[in-house]
Write a protein that holds these residues in place. Sequence first.
Motif, mmCIF file in Angstrom:
data_model
loop_
_atom_site.group_PDB
_atom_site.id
_atom_site.type_symbol
_atom_site.label_atom_id
_atom_site.label_comp_id
_atom_site.label_asym_id
_atom_site.label_seq_id
_atom_site.Cartn_x
_atom_site.Cartn_y
_atom_site.Cartn_z
ATOM 1 N N SER A 1 49.965 34.153 34.195
ATOM 2 C CA SER A 1 48.982 33.806 35.221
ATOM 3 C C SER A 1 48.093 34.979 35.634
ATOM 4 N N PRO A 2 48.652 36.198 35.840
ATOM 5 C CA PRO A 2 47.758 37.294 36.235
ATOM 6 C C PRO A 2 46.766 37.687 35.139
ATOM 7 N N VAL A 3 47.149 37.512 33.899
ATOM 8 C CA VAL A 3 46.240 37.815 32.786
ATOM 9 C C VAL A 3 45.074 36.825 32.805
ATOM 10 N N ASN A 4 45.400 35.552 32.998
ATOM 11 C CA ASN A 4 44.357 34.526 33.062
ATOM 12 C C ASN A 4 43.455 34.731 34.273
ATOM 13 N N GLU A 5 44.065 35.053 35.417
ATOM 14 C CA GLU A 5 43.281 35.251 36.635
ATOM 15 C C GLU A 5 42.310 36.424 36.473
ATOM 16 N N ALA A 6 42.791 37.529 35.944
ATOM 17 C CA ALA A 6 41.922 38.699 35.732
ATOM 18 C C ALA A 6 40.791 38.360 34.761
ATOM 19 N N SER A 7 41.125 37.623 33.713
ATOM 20 C CA SER A 7 40.123 37.231 32.733
ATOM 21 C C SER A 7 39.040 36.367 33.366
ATOM 22 N N ARG A 8 39.426 35.509 34.275
ATOM 23 C CA ARG A 8 38.452 34.623 34.918
ATOM 24 C C ARG A 8 37.700 35.305 36.055
ATOM 25 N N LEU A 9 38.252 36.386 36.603
ATOM 26 C CA LEU A 9 37.536 37.153 37.619
ATOM 27 C C LEU A 9 36.430 38.017 36.995
ATOM 28 N N THR A 10 36.606 38.388 35.745
ATOM 29 C CA THR A 10 35.648 39.285 35.093
ATOM 30 C C THR A 10 34.219 38.741 35.086
ATOM 31 N N PRO A 11 33.969 37.493 34.687
ATOM 32 C CA PRO A 11 32.584 36.997 34.732
ATOM 33 C C PRO A 11 32.026 36.953 36.158
ATOM 34 N N GLU B 1 34.131 37.371 48.245
ATOM 35 C CA GLU B 1 33.800 35.959 48.360
ATOM 36 C C GLU B 1 35.013 35.127 47.980
ATOM 37 N N GLU B 2 34.944 33.868 48.321
ATOM 38 C CA GLU B 2 35.946 32.915 47.872
ATOM 39 C C GLU B 2 35.411 32.312 46.577
ATOM 40 N N VAL B 3 36.206 32.337 45.521
ATOM 41 C CA VAL B 3 35.724 31.842 44.230
ATOM 42 C C VAL B 3 36.683 30.794 43.670
ATOM 43 N N LEU B 4 36.101 29.799 43.045
ATOM 44 C CA LEU B 4 36.881 28.802 42.333
ATOM 45 C C LEU B 4 36.836 29.178 40.858
ATOM 46 N N LEU B 5 37.946 29.647 40.351
ATOM 47 C CA LEU B 5 38.014 30.103 38.970
ATOM 48 C C LEU B 5 38.228 28.931 38.027
#
Length: 93
Positions: free
Chosen positions: A27-37, A67-71
Amino acid sequence: AIGVSAGTAVSRTGGTERRNEYTAMGSPVNEASRLTPEAKRRLGRVLASERVITRAGTERSSWRVAEEVLLRGYENAILAYEPSDKVSVDITR
């Protein structure tokens, strides 16, 4: 741009003698990957998840809510944090 998360992940190496590969999953790998863009749209180009900030200890004051983001792939939005203006780096060391 950099997306940062924290938590438990699994990593391993594999491949052949000619080509060695490394992978990390969780999960943290996916979250970091989706935060990058999302970080690409920010001036500082760095975003960290709340998981990171809760583990930051005294460094927590170096971050502010961006900000609040929906990944992508997540049902609920998360709070994303960026380095605060107070952060400076000493490059003379």
